[in-house]
Every structure is written in structure tokens, then in C-alpha cells.
Design a protein around this motif. Structure first.
Motif, mmCIF file in Angstrom:
data_model
loop_
_atom_site.group_PDB
_atom_site.id
_atom_site.type_symbol
_atom_site.label_atom_id
_atom_site.label_comp_id
_atom_site.label_asym_id
_atom_site.label_seq_id
_atom_site.Cartn_x
_atom_site.Cartn_y
_atom_site.Cartn_z
ATOM 1 N N PRO A 107 -26.445 -31.197 -40.412
ATOM 2 C CA PRO A 107 -25.598 -32.119 -39.638
ATOM 3 C C PRO A 107 -26.280 -33.463 -39.416
ATOM 4 O O PRO A 107 -27.506 -33.530 -39.278
ATOM 5 C CB PRO A 107 -25.394 -31.379 -38.312
ATOM 6 C CG PRO A 107 -26.591 -30.489 -38.194
ATOM 7 C CD PRO A 107 -26.907 -30.056 -39.591
ATOM 8 N N ALA B 128 -26.427 -35.226 -36.868
ATOM 9 C CA ALA B 128 -27.056 -35.365 -35.554
ATOM 10 C C ALA B 128 -28.553 -35.060 -35.583
ATOM 11 O O ALA B 128 -29.277 -35.414 -34.645
ATOM 12 C CB ALA B 128 -26.354 -34.458 -34.544
ATOM 13 N N GLU C 251 -14.698 -31.543 -38.005
ATOM 14 C CA GLU C 251 -15.779 -31.534 -37.008
ATOM 15 C C GLU C 251 -16.965 -32.378 -37.463
ATOM 16 O O GLU C 251 -17.686 -32.949 -36.641
ATOM 17 C CB GLU C 251 -16.225 -30.103 -36.716
ATOM 18 C CG GLU C 251 -16.883 -29.362 -37.863
ATOM 19 C CD GLU C 251 -15.913 -28.616 -38.762
ATOM 20 O OE1 GLU C 251 -16.371 -27.726 -39.501
ATOM 21 O OE2 GLU C 251 -14.706 -28.942 -38.728
ATOM 22 N N SER C 252 -17.172 -32.487 -38.777
ATOM 23 C CA SER C 252 -18.278 -33.312 -39.260
ATOM 24 C C SER C 252 -17.968 -34.796 -39.065
ATOM 25 O O SER C 252 -18.858 -35.598 -38.810
ATOM 26 C CB SER C 252 -18.584 -33.012 -40.728
ATOM 27 O OG SER C 252 -17.564 -33.480 -41.581
ATOM 28 N N HIS D 115 -16.081 -35.900 -36.593
ATOM 29 C CA HIS D 115 -16.245 -36.091 -35.149
ATOM 30 C C HIS D 115 -17.715 -36.326 -34.808
ATOM 31 O O HIS D 115 -18.052 -37.245 -34.044
ATOM 32 C CB HIS D 115 -15.731 -34.862 -34.398
ATOM 33 C CG HIS D 115 -15.867 -34.974 -32.909
ATOM 34 N ND1 HIS D 115 -17.016 -34.626 -32.227
ATOM 35 C CD2 HIS D 115 -15.002 -35.423 -31.959
ATOM 36 C CE1 HIS D 115 -16.851 -34.847 -30.941
ATOM 37 N NE2 HIS D 115 -15.635 -35.319 -30.753
ATOM 38 N N GLU D 116 -18.600 -35.521 -35.385
ATOM 39 C CA GLU D 116 -20.028 -35.679 -35.107
ATOM 40 C C GLU D 116 -20.539 -37.026 -35.601
ATOM 41 O O GLU D 116 -21.299 -37.708 -34.905
ATOM 42 C CB GLU D 116 -20.818 -34.546 -35.765
ATOM 43 C CG GLU D 116 -22.301 -34.603 -35.471
ATOM 44 C CD GLU D 116 -23.052 -33.409 -36.046
ATOM 45 O OE1 GLU D 116 -24.266 -33.533 -36.264
ATOM 46 O OE2 GLU D 116 -22.415 -32.372 -36.281
ATOM 47 N N VAL E 222 -20.930 -38.723 -32.064
ATOM 48 C CA VAL E 222 -22.320 -38.423 -31.704
ATOM 49 C C VAL E 222 -23.278 -39.440 -32.321
ATOM 50 O O VAL E 222 -24.220 -39.895 -31.674
ATOM 51 C CB VAL E 222 -22.701 -36.995 -32.146
ATOM 52 C CG1 VAL E 222 -24.152 -36.689 -31.800
ATOM 53 C CG2 VAL E 222 -21.778 -35.965 -31.494
ATOM 54 N N CYS E 223 -22.986 -39.807 -33.570
ATOM 55 C CA CYS E 223 -23.921 -40.662 -34.319
ATOM 56 C C CYS E 223 -23.494 -42.126 -34.405
ATOM 57 O O CYS E 223 -24.290 -42.964 -34.827
ATOM 58 C CB CYS E 223 -24.100 -40.095 -35.732
ATOM 59 S SG CYS E 223 -24.691 -38.392 -35.760
#
Length: 356
Positions: A180, A182, A209-210, A212-213, A217-218
Motif C-alpha cells: 500500500p 501508505a 480502496e486503493s 481512497h488511500e 491518506v497520501c
């Protein structure tokens, strides 16, 4: 839209890997020079077919294995310069007026080059390629950190150090499953602290979901591929699309999707051109850009990607201008340069096509 019109159309590519676009004859010559004896054939035509067949597996992991051969012959300054020059020449011959070409510097150190020397060699090649094409193309580099290694912060620092000499930004790439983005938050933090652009591969082998991350998140400014964002879109029988919260966020914040149709077919992210989600995403209002990913490995070019879209969806000059302008708007270039590219190159080019 005829092939001659497609070739003449001004194009912008944001997602193209340097080590995935070599000329087969160049691979063979460089392999002889450096003593690399693992190529499956030394016939250029056969080698081109081998790369395409090896990539047509439906697996991202198998697709990525083909790069062992290209990286093996890109370990010296002269080899890197040559590959970069030819990349610029080949893209310009295909009507590309602006390109962001990505590569992972850490994969080109087997013969002792430092990271700085790798970047300097590639940049020198791109500048020479621009000169040889008479300025018909502008090329910038994206430095890639690999998801499965621990050098992403080092590559982020390298990106910042060279951003005034032809490096436009940073990328994170490699097998998505089990790696991932993150894991590389320190690299993204460094880039943000230094106001440096970056994109993240996501939504190709792994679902929404990838994406979204990568976004939440990134902090990705663009998404490499991103087609699995459709996991967050519901299409009703009448064709209307209802966007979930993630899809709506990506669309509404104009986060560009670097879509690579032929590559998506090879890695199993899409079944065929006719059902590829690029048209759904475009009609739903996403900032969609059309790209090659790996010209050698995918056996493609920007003109061929255009041609596939003509056949699959009946796209003409208006839609291609829309996609090309979207790519220019999402480019990691200063705003005045993006405006000049759009106003002085792209729009006049498509106006000429329509008049003809």
C-alpha cells in the motif's frame, strides 16, 4: 477520424514509463554492448512480439516481470541518454507535444551510477531529444519510488533536488497487492513540505480502496490508472451513473485519472476496449486523461490508443481535444506553461484538424 488525422492530432501523455518504451533494436544493441545474454531473441520484430505476448497475461505481476530485460540494459550513462533521446523522438513522431516520462532511478545503479548521475543522464537525453525534434515536444521526468522497497524518501529528496532541471514530480509504482502507498508517507510528507508534485499508482490491481488511500491518506494530486474507482459507481439500466462518496470526491476535486486502456486489458483491470470504463468516467465528469503506460510492453502508442477509442466509442476530434486539454491542465507544469500549451498548441492543432 482517419489514421492520418489521428497522427496529426496534438497529444499529451502523462503516464508513460521510460523502461517500458524502448525500441526493440535498441534493447538488442545495448544488450550486446553490456554483455547481457538473457534476451529471449535477438530479432527486433520477434522481440517486440515477445514483450507484447508476455504482457498479455491478465496479471499485473506477470506484466511487471518483462521490465527485467529493459532495466538490465539501462545501467550506464550512455545507455540512459540514448533511451531518453529515442523516447522523445518516438513520441514527437506520434504527435505528442508534451510528455511526462517516469522511471525509477534506483533500478539503474547496477553499474555504479549514483542516483544523481542517473537523473542527469536521463535529463540530458530528454533535452537532446527535444533539440533533435526541433522543439516539437517538451519532455519532463517523474522520478518513481518503488512500492516494495524502502527508498521512496530518498527518491522524493532526489525529486526536490532536481526539480529545476527537468524533473516535474514524483510517482510511486510497482505491484499494488501487499504494498500500500501508505507505507511511504514519509516521502509524501517531504514532497508536500517542499511544494513538489506527485502522483500515485492506484486502482489498477486493487479496488477503490486503493484510490481512497492514495487520495485521502497520501494526498495524491493525480491517480495512475484509477479505473477501479468504478467500484464506487453504480450504473442503472437506463445508463445513469450514481457516484459514491469517494468517486464524487475524486470527480469534484478534479483529481486526474491517468487512464491506460491497452495496459488495463493486459493486467486484467478491464475486459476489452468496448467495455473499458474510460467512457463511463468521461461522461460522468471525471478529469480523464488518455495514456500509453508502456509503449513497448503494451505494443501501443498514443495514436493507437486514440484509434482504439474511435473504434470502441466513436470518439472524434472534439472528444480528443477534451481529453488532451484535460491532460495539459493536469500536467505538473507552471500555470503559464500549461496555458501556452493549451492556447498556442493544442486548441489550434485541433482547429486545423476540424477545418481540414
Amino acid at each position: 477520424m482517419h489514421l492520418s488525422d489521428i497522427l496529426r492530432a496534438p497529444k499529451v501523455v502523462l503516464h508513460d514509463h521510460l523502461d517500458g518504451g524502448l525500441r526493440p533494436a535498441t534493447i538488442i544493441e545495448l544488450a550486446r554492448e553490456c554483455g547481457y545474454r538473457e534476451l529471449p531473441t535477438e530479432d527486433p520484430a520477434e522481440l517486440a512480439v515477445w514483450f507484447r505476448d508476455a504482457a498479455d497475461s491478465g496479471s499485473l505481476e506477470r506484466y511487471l516481470e518483462t521490465f527485467a530485460h529493459t532495466c538490465a540494459v539501462m545501467q550506464t550513462r550512455s545507455a540512459l541518454e540514448r533511451v531518453a533521446v529515442e523516447c522523445a523522438e518516438d513520441l514527437a513522431a506520434d504527435g505528442v507535444v508534451y510528455a511526462e516520462i517516469r522511471y525509477a532511478p534506483e533500478q539503474h545503479q547496477e553499474a555504479g551510477l549514483s542516483l544523481d548521475e542517473v537523473v542527469e543522464a536521463v535529463n540530458a537525453g530528454f533535452r537532446e531529444g527535444e533539440r533533435r525534434t526541433g522543439g516539437r515536444i517538451t519532455v519532463r521526468a517523474l522520478l518513481t519510488g518503488m512500492r516494495h522497497t524502502d527508498r521512496s524518501l530518498e527518491i522524493a529528496e532526489l525529486t526536490v533536488a532536481h526539480r529545476d532541471s527537468g524533473v516535474a514530480g514524483f510517482d510511486i509504482a510497482g505491484g499494488e497487492i501487499g504494498n500500500p502507498p501508505a507505507r511511504h508517507l514519509a516521502a509524501f510528507r517531504h514532497l508536500r513540505q517542499h511544494n513538489c508534485h506527485y502522483t500515485i499508482h492506484a486502482g489498477e490491481a486493487v479496488g477503490a480502496e486503493s484510490v481512497h488511500e492514495a487520495v485521502q491518506v497520501c494526498g495524491a494530486e493525480r491517480i495512475g490508472h484509477g479505473v477501479r474507482i468504478t467500484d464506487d459507481i453504480t450504473v442503472h439500466d437506463d445508463g445513469t451513473a450514481v457516484l459514491g462518496p469517494l468517486a464524487a470526491y475524486v470527480r469534484d476535486n478534479r483529481i486526474a485519472l491517468e487512464v491506460c486502456p491497452t495496459s488495463n486489458l493486459q493486467t486484467g483491470a478491464a475486459k476489452d476496449y468496448a467495455t473499458h470504463p474510460i467512457d463511463l468516467l468521461r461522461r460522468a465528469g471525471f478529469r480523464v486523461t488518455l495514456n500509453t503506460d508502456n509503449r513497448l510492453v503494451s505494443g501501443t502508442s498514443m495514436s493507437e490508443e486514440f484509434a482504439h477509442m474511435v473504434t470502441a466509442f466513436g470518439y472524434g476530434p472534439d472528444v480528443f481535444e477534451e481529453l488532451t486539454v484535460a491532460a495539459a491542465e493536469a500536467a505538473f507544469l507552471p500555470l503559464p506553461e500549461r496555458r501556452r500549451l493549451i492556447d498556442e498548441v493544442i486548441r489550434p492543432g485541433y482547429a486545423t484538424l476540424r477545418d481540414a
